[in-house]
Design a protein around this motif. Sequence first.
Motif, PDB file in Angstrom:
ATOM      1  N   PHE A   1       0.840  -1.209   0.000  1.00 47.73           N
ATOM      2  CA  PHE A   1       0.000   0.000   0.000  1.00 47.73           C
ATOM      3  C   PHE A   1       0.874   1.259   0.000  1.00 47.73           C
TER       4      PHE A   1
ATOM      5  N   GLU B   1       3.100   2.416  -3.186  1.00 49.40           N
ATOM      6  CA  GLU B   1       2.528   3.104  -4.343  1.00 49.40           C
ATOM      7  C   GLU B   1       3.185   4.490  -4.498  1.00 49.40           C
TER       8      GLU B   1
ATOM      9  N   ASN C   1      -5.594   9.021  -3.868  1.00 50.77           N
ATOM     10  CA  ASN C   1      -5.979   7.966  -4.823  1.00 50.77           C
ATOM     11  C   ASN C   1      -6.937   6.984  -4.176  1.00 50.77           C
ATOM     12  N   ASN C   2      -6.719   6.714  -2.913  1.00 49.41           N
ATOM     13  CA  ASN C   2      -7.595   5.785  -2.215  1.00 49.41           C
ATOM     14  C   ASN C   2      -9.005   6.365  -2.090  1.00 49.41           C
TER      15      ASN C   2
ATOM     16  N   ARG D   1     -11.095   6.357  -5.291  1.00 46.77           N
ATOM     17  CA  ARG D   1     -11.723   5.109  -5.742  1.00 46.77           C
ATOM     18  C   ARG D   1     -13.236   5.140  -5.543  1.00 46.77           C
TER      19      ARG D   1
ATOM     20  N   ARG E   1     -15.800   5.629  -8.435  1.00 49.96           N
ATOM     21  CA  ARG E   1     -16.368   4.553  -9.251  1.00 49.96           C
ATOM     22  C   ARG E   1     -17.857   4.371  -8.983  1.00 49.96           C
TER      23      ARG E   1
ATOM     24  N   LYS F   1     -22.869  -5.335   1.657  1.00 48.93           N
ATOM     25  CA  LYS F   1     -21.577  -5.831   2.139  1.00 48.93           C
ATOM     26  C   LYS F   1     -21.311  -5.343   3.557  1.00 48.93           C
TER      27      LYS F   1
ATOM     28  N   PHE G   1     -11.927   1.836   3.526  1.00 51.16           N
ATOM     29  CA  PHE G   1     -12.464   2.336   2.263  1.00 51.16           C
ATOM     30  C   PHE G   1     -13.988   2.235   2.239  1.00 51.16           C
ATOM     31  N   ASP G   2     -14.519   1.091   2.646  1.00 50.71           N
ATOM     32  CA  ASP G   2     -15.975   0.905   2.594  1.00 50.71           C
ATOM     33  C   ASP G   2     -16.690   1.888   3.529  1.00 50.71           C
TER      34      ASP G   2
ATOM     35  N   PHE H   1     -15.670  -5.676  -4.429  1.00 48.98           N
ATOM     36  CA  PHE H   1     -14.783  -4.536  -4.661  1.00 48.98           C
ATOM     37  C   PHE H   1     -15.291  -3.622  -5.763  1.00 48.98           C
TER      38      PHE H   1
ATOM     39  N   GLY I   1      -7.002   0.276  -9.560  1.00 46.74           N
ATOM     40  CA  GLY I   1      -7.646   0.760  -8.324  1.00 46.74           C
ATOM     41  C   GLY I   1      -8.841  -0.074  -7.892  1.00 46.74           C
ATOM     42  N   ILE I   2      -8.895  -1.339  -8.338  1.00 46.94           N
ATOM     43  CA  ILE I   2     -10.044  -2.176  -7.975  1.00 46.94           C
ATOM     44  C   ILE I   2      -9.900  -2.681  -6.536  1.00 46.94           C
ATOM     45  N   ILE I   3      -8.712  -3.125  -6.222  1.00 43.76           N
ATOM     46  CA  ILE I   3      -8.463  -3.625  -4.872  1.00 43.76           C
ATOM     47  C   ILE I   3      -7.268  -2.873  -4.312  1.00 43.76           C
ATOM     48  N   ASP I   4      -7.363  -2.444  -3.061  1.00 43.40           N
ATOM     49  CA  ASP I   4      -6.176  -1.881  -2.436  1.00 43.40           C
ATOM     50  C   ASP I   4      -5.555  -2.984  -1.581  1.00 43.40           C
TER      51      ASP I   4
END
Lengths: 671, 86
Positions: free
Chosen positions: A421, A424, A441-442, A445, A448, A606, A616-617, B15, B33-36
């Motif tokens: 991680f 990067e 960047n995280n 995401r 999307r 989820k 992230f979630d 994801f 960037g699909i999975i970190d």
Amino acid sequence: MCGIAGILNLTEPHPITVDDLSKMAGTLTHRGPNESGIYIDDWIGIAQTRLSIIDLAGGSQPIHNEDETLWIVFNGEIYNYIEIRNKLIASGHKLYTNSDTEIILHLYEDRKEDCLCELNGQFAFAIWDSKKKNIFMARDRVGKKPLYYTFCHNQFLFGSEIKALFANKNVDRNLNHHSLNQVFTFWTTLPGRTMFKNINELPAGSYLSISENKYSVNQYWDFNFALNDDLIAYSSNEITSYSKELLIDSIDIRLRADVPVGCYLSGGLDSSGITSFVKNNFNNQLKTFGIRFEDEAFDEGKYQHEMVSKLQVDHKEILATNKKIGELVPEVIWHTEIPLLRLSPVPLYMLSELVNKSGFKVVLTGEGADEVFGGYNIFRETLIRAFWAKYPDSTFRPRLLEKLYPYIFKDARSRASMSSFFKEGIDQPQNPFFSHLIRWNNTARIKRFFSENIDNSMQDYDPLLDLNDLLPEKFAKWDALSKAQYLEMKIFMSNYLLSSQGDRVAMAHSLEIRMPYLDYRLIEFIGKVPSYLKIRGLNEKSILKKLYKDILPQTILNRPKHPYRAPIKNSLLNKNLEYVDYYLSDEKVRDFNLFNPIMVKKIVEKLSRVEESSEFDNMALVGILTAQIFYDTFIENYNAHKINPSIFDNVIDRRTTSSLDLSSNKVNSNN
Amino acid sequence: MDYLDELKEFVINNFMFGQKDSLENDTDFFNKGIIDSTGTLELVSFIEETYNISVLDNELIKENFSSLTKVNEYLKKKLSVKTQII
């Protein structure tokens, strides 16, 4: 500490009514519940709602100069007003109040925009020159007090909050898609932007002037880091001792108020230090306020209570339960006027209510210490990654990161995944955003999840290019820590911490927060200290720790760093919140057309299914939910909010046309 | 035995939250960037539970987990060893 608003005719006199101002000021009563006033003439109407702190009886606004040609509405505090006032009187100015507001006006008379260099405080104000038909507005250096403006139908409108502009029905409320993109990258909009098209923020450290229909915005101050010969050549002891001197003076002038001043006490180094100084040097009867969390992982009660018993202060606390945090989110969004990526502002919103109910209008807080003195993990992380970047294939160098994040490098498995991680971008140490790019960047995401409609509108937009344009010329020459500090202060601190997590949630309950670490003298001095003295090895905030060495107990000085955060999943998805179901429903997601409804459904499923949710979630959930609330509150159903127009205590009416509309509003008029 | 479909379904649901379009078998999870990295752990925990295997720490490398094809290959190798042991 107050709310201000106004309307200026740009091309010709046009009736501005008391009613227009009353609607605008009505949106700002939480910022100033004690009294309100307006000045109105054929060209302009300016309004102020006041939270009385200095010169309670005499400081009513708008305030004028000797010949009543200049008028000011002011939100904030000028801490060095006593010194400026004495100078002004000595040079012949006649002042009719003891307030800090009035000194700005006279200083402006003498020095025009250069007056800003003399002001030490947090402020946003507007000065109307009725002779020259010129308006001058400014914000404090780091952006503690907000100010927004727009142009509409040959008028210029401004307000402390965006909702004051929306009180005018001609002002459009359209979502700025690029701003949404910025929030889902930087956690906030970039300086100057808001979530709305054609609504601007006056950036921190800037002033705006409109004269003869010419409009200009200029920056008068920015964060700076010294290079080479400009670096301070003091010893570490001298730096600590001068910083201490500045900090004590910064606290001293922030205790100037005609009402009692309390302290926020979290149990961390920064607020414990401020509280100790206040208790030991200035106020023996100090009241402190703190947040406790139901969820132990977030709670700092142990350290808070240690400081309370050491200092023997009168401490009050709120318990931030997951349920209460969840319930308050929509109210908080009404105040922040921007979506969030974390729920941290919510407990602070609860805390300001407690302070208000305890009869306090002012507290000192520890905000800013991490940014100024180099306390955040992201700074140490940057230094380690810069060290690693010299030998990117080293497996030894990244192990330093384990010292920073022992809880996420807890076993060999996590170690492998976290190293990748942080790797990067390790091959691009020259990238201006080297320090922050991983985080951005995280966050990015989450984009999307955007609907096709939003996605299409952003095809060619890169928020990093916008940010690049804002960087000062010297930026490229700064070292890794200085660059990281600049980005952190310029974006995250000014536009998120001091706003969504600062002014907005405090002023929602009529509370002024004062931040001694963000005194510009301290910021400028520490900006001249070489980076290696700020973080020694991996010892963060080393100057501040040294400064507090004999003041704070070892347990506070050496405690592990505990980022202030609030629980997300358990606060939002606890099955008791109708609004969460409503805003995340297929129907509402389709209606607002910001996000992809299938993806929203899947992430909620989820999160409901898993026991431990990922960073992230959680972040995506808060971002999506608060963007939905934001959109509904300010764009789809703005008028559902019932706002009571202000009834003004002071009305200064200088219109040449008949002022029939006064009868319904006026309490005291002064023609 | 091919595990691609199951893996794909898991990645899309967990994801990509149902968004299938941009996922090919060779799509690099990390570059796209699909999975970190923390997501890798979710994926590992999924394959351990589903296929009753233990992923060793030294196997936790990009070469094994950066695309559907790579995870599939890794799984095939791992499960063939397991079959032999049994």
